[in-house]
Every structure is written in structure tokens, then in C-alpha cells.
Design a protein around this motif. Structure first.
Motif, PDB file in Angstrom:
ATOM      1  N   THR A   1      25.581  34.915   4.887  1.00 11.83           N
ATOM      2  CA  THR A   1      26.956  34.426   5.139  1.00 11.83           C
ATOM      3  C   THR A   1      26.252  33.836   7.010  1.00 11.83           C
ATOM      4  O   THR A   1      27.101  33.286   7.125  1.00 11.83           O
ATOM      5  N   LEU A   2      26.164  35.001   7.280  1.00  6.91           N
ATOM      6  CA  LEU A   2      25.225  34.580   8.998  1.00  6.91           C
ATOM      7  C   LEU A   2      24.192  33.660   9.368  1.00  6.91           C
ATOM      8  O   LEU A   2      24.605  32.162  10.355  1.00  6.91           O
ATOM      9  N   ALA A   3      23.739  33.308   8.171  1.00 12.62           N
ATOM     10  CA  ALA A   3      22.543  33.067   8.176  1.00 12.62           C
ATOM     11  C   ALA A   3      23.277  31.416   7.656  1.00 12.62           C
ATOM     12  O   ALA A   3      22.913  30.049   8.826  1.00 12.62           O
ATOM     13  N   ASN A   4      24.033  30.990   7.035  1.00 13.12           N
ATOM     14  CA  ASN A   4      24.618  29.792   7.148  1.00 13.12           C
ATOM     15  C   ASN A   4      25.717  29.406   8.060  1.00 13.12           C
ATOM     16  O   ASN A   4      26.327  28.431   8.302  1.00 13.12           O
ATOM     17  N   ALA A   5      25.818  30.300   8.927  1.00 13.33           N
ATOM     18  CA  ALA A   5      27.116  30.422  10.236  1.00 13.33           C
ATOM     19  C   ALA A   5      26.209  29.935  11.253  1.00 13.33           C
ATOM     20  O   ALA A   5      26.926  28.921  11.984  1.00 13.33           O
ATOM     21  N   VAL A   6      25.655  30.178  11.384  1.00 10.31           N
ATOM     22  CA  VAL A   6      23.997  29.971  12.185  1.00 10.31           C
ATOM     23  C   VAL A   6      23.424  28.522  12.205  1.00 10.31           C
ATOM     24  O   VAL A   6      22.367  28.236  12.660  1.00 10.31           O
ATOM     25  N   GLY A   7      23.739  27.635  10.694  1.00  2.73           N
ATOM     26  CA  GLY A   7      23.558  26.661  10.384  1.00  2.73           C
ATOM     27  C   GLY A   7      21.349  26.738  10.041  1.00  2.73           C
ATOM     28  O   GLY A   7      20.510  25.317   9.717  1.00  2.73           O
ATOM     29  N   ILE A   8      20.974  28.554   9.217  1.00  2.13           N
ATOM     30  CA  ILE A   8      20.028  28.377   8.755  1.00  2.13           C
ATOM     31  C   ILE A   8      20.107  28.476   7.370  1.00  2.13           C
ATOM     32  O   ILE A   8      21.500  28.503   6.850  1.00  2.13           O
TER      33      ILE A   8
ATOM     34  N   SER B   1      15.495  42.284  17.030  1.00  2.00           N
ATOM     35  CA  SER B   1      14.315  43.471  16.207  1.00  2.00           C
ATOM     36  C   SER B   1      14.637  42.959  14.179  1.00  2.00           C
ATOM     37  O   SER B   1      13.896  43.339  13.254  1.00  2.00           O
ATOM     38  N   GLY B   2      15.661  42.281  14.583  1.00  2.00           N
ATOM     39  CA  GLY B   2      15.679  42.040  13.171  1.00  2.00           C
ATOM     40  C   GLY B   2      17.693  43.302  12.159  1.00  2.00           C
ATOM     41  O   GLY B   2      17.590  42.573  11.832  1.00  2.00           O
ATOM     42  N   ASN B   3      17.650  44.621  13.232  1.00  4.12           N
ATOM     43  CA  ASN B   3      18.457  44.658  12.806  1.00  4.12           C
ATOM     44  C   ASN B   3      19.576  44.775  13.817  1.00  4.12           C
ATOM     45  O   ASN B   3      19.522  44.768  14.727  1.00  4.12           O
TER      46      ASN B   3
ATOM     47  N   ILE C   1      25.019  43.736  -0.254  1.00  7.67           N
ATOM     48  CA  ILE C   1      25.606  43.615   0.607  1.00  7.67           C
ATOM     49  C   ILE C   1      25.246  42.963   2.116  1.00  7.67           C
ATOM     50  O   ILE C   1      25.464  42.443   2.817  1.00  7.67           O
ATOM     51  N   ASN C   2      23.751  43.710   1.865  1.00 10.90           N
ATOM     52  CA  ASN C   2      22.735  42.847   3.094  1.00 10.90           C
ATOM     53  C   ASN C   2      22.737  42.186   2.700  1.00 10.90           C
ATOM     54  O   ASN C   2      22.102  40.931   4.051  1.00 10.90           O
ATOM     55  N   GLY C   3      22.458  41.170   1.443  1.00 13.26           N
ATOM     56  CA  GLY C   3      21.989  39.966   1.195  1.00 13.26           C
ATOM     57  C   GLY C   3      22.859  39.390   1.919  1.00 13.26           C
ATOM     58  O   GLY C   3      22.897  38.286   2.132  1.00 13.26           O
ATOM     59  N   PHE C   4      24.270  39.738   1.036  1.00 12.99           N
ATOM     60  CA  PHE C   4      25.612  38.951   1.409  1.00 12.99           C
ATOM     61  C   PHE C   4      25.881  38.768   3.219  1.00 12.99           C
ATOM     62  O   PHE C   4      25.963  37.886   2.927  1.00 12.99           O
ATOM     63  N   ILE C   5      26.039  39.714   3.897  1.00 15.07           N
ATOM     64  CA  ILE C   5      26.259  39.422   5.351  1.00 15.07           C
ATOM     65  C   ILE C   5      25.321  38.464   5.827  1.00 15.07           C
ATOM     66  O   ILE C   5      25.330  37.864   6.190  1.00 15.07           O
ATOM     67  N   ARG C   6      23.363  38.945   5.492  1.00 13.22           N
ATOM     68  CA  ARG C   6      22.816  37.501   5.824  1.00 13.22           C
ATOM     69  C   ARG C   6      22.679  36.315   5.830  1.00 13.22           C
ATOM     70  O   ARG C   6      22.959  35.790   6.678  1.00 13.22           O
TER      71      ARG C   6
END
Length: 117
Positions: A104-111, A71-73, A97-102
Motif C-alpha cells: 500500500t505504501l509502495a503504491n502511494a509513493v509511486g512504486i 534501514s527499511g524498518n 499485515i506487513n506485506g499489505f502495508i508495504r
């Protein structure tokens, strides 16, 4: 494990030595199990796609919104110390906080493209 993709759904590809066949299930669908099988990859793919189409038709006849695998949540539990550090880093970056986590995770998975939600 191999993967099949169709209409936004992803399915696993596994082998049963006991039954001498390929089989799989749609990933991320914890409440609606969608499974399929076949004697070879072409048959497996056909059964996978038919299973997705059957699921979507069933939902349509029941006037029910089809579930999507993810779902994206995402709810996570972290320590107060981690939460505090993330909040400070987000503030320093000028984001939420949501923007930072989003990001950071995008960067970690190569997006690497900015994500607008």
C-alpha cells in the motif's frame, strides 16, 4: 530544497544568507551528523562526496558498520480500529499485515513493481 546523491546517501542543499554560502547535511542520519559546505554547487558537491568518503573511511578504520540513512524498518502507532481493518484487508488480499502495508505504501509513493524483502 535541492538534493545531492552519492553512494546511497542523500544530502540537502541550503543557502546561508548570513555566511553567503551553500551548506547541507546528509538526510536520515540522526546519530552520525555529516555536514558539508561550498561557495558554489560544484564546491558543495565535492565537499559532500568527500564528507561521505571520509565517513566511510572512518567507519572502516574503526571496524564499524557505516549507518545507512534509512534501514527499511519503520515503527508506527495506529489505533486498534485501524490495526483491525488493516488485518482484515490483508487477510482478504491473501497476504500478511506487513506485506499489505508495504504494498500500500509502495503504491502511494509511486512504486508499482512488486517488492520482495
Amino acid at each position: 530544497m535541492g538534493l545531492l546523491k552519492y553512494k546511497g546517501y542523500t544530502g540537502s542543499v541550503d543557502y546561508s544568507e548570513e555566511d553567503n554560502c551553500l551548506y547541507g547535511k546528509v538526510l536520515g542520519m540522526s546519530k552520525d551528523a555529516i555536514t558539508y559546505e561550498g561557495q558554489d554547487v560544484n564546491e558543495l558537491r565535492k565537499d559532500f562526496e568527500e564528507a561521505i568518503d571520509d565517513y566511510l573511511r572512518f567507519c572502516e578504520t574503526k571496524n564499524k558498520e557505516p549507518r545507512v540513512p534509512y534501514s527499511g524498518n519503520l515503527n508506527i502507532r495506529i489505533t486498534p480500529e485501524i490495526h483491525s481493518r488493516i488485518a482484515m484487508m490483508a487477510m482478504q488480499a491473501g497476504t500478511t499485515i506487513n506485506g499489505f502495508i508495504r504494498d500500500t505504501l509502495a503504491n502511494a509513493v509511486g512504486i508499482t513493481k512488486p517488492i520482495n524483502i
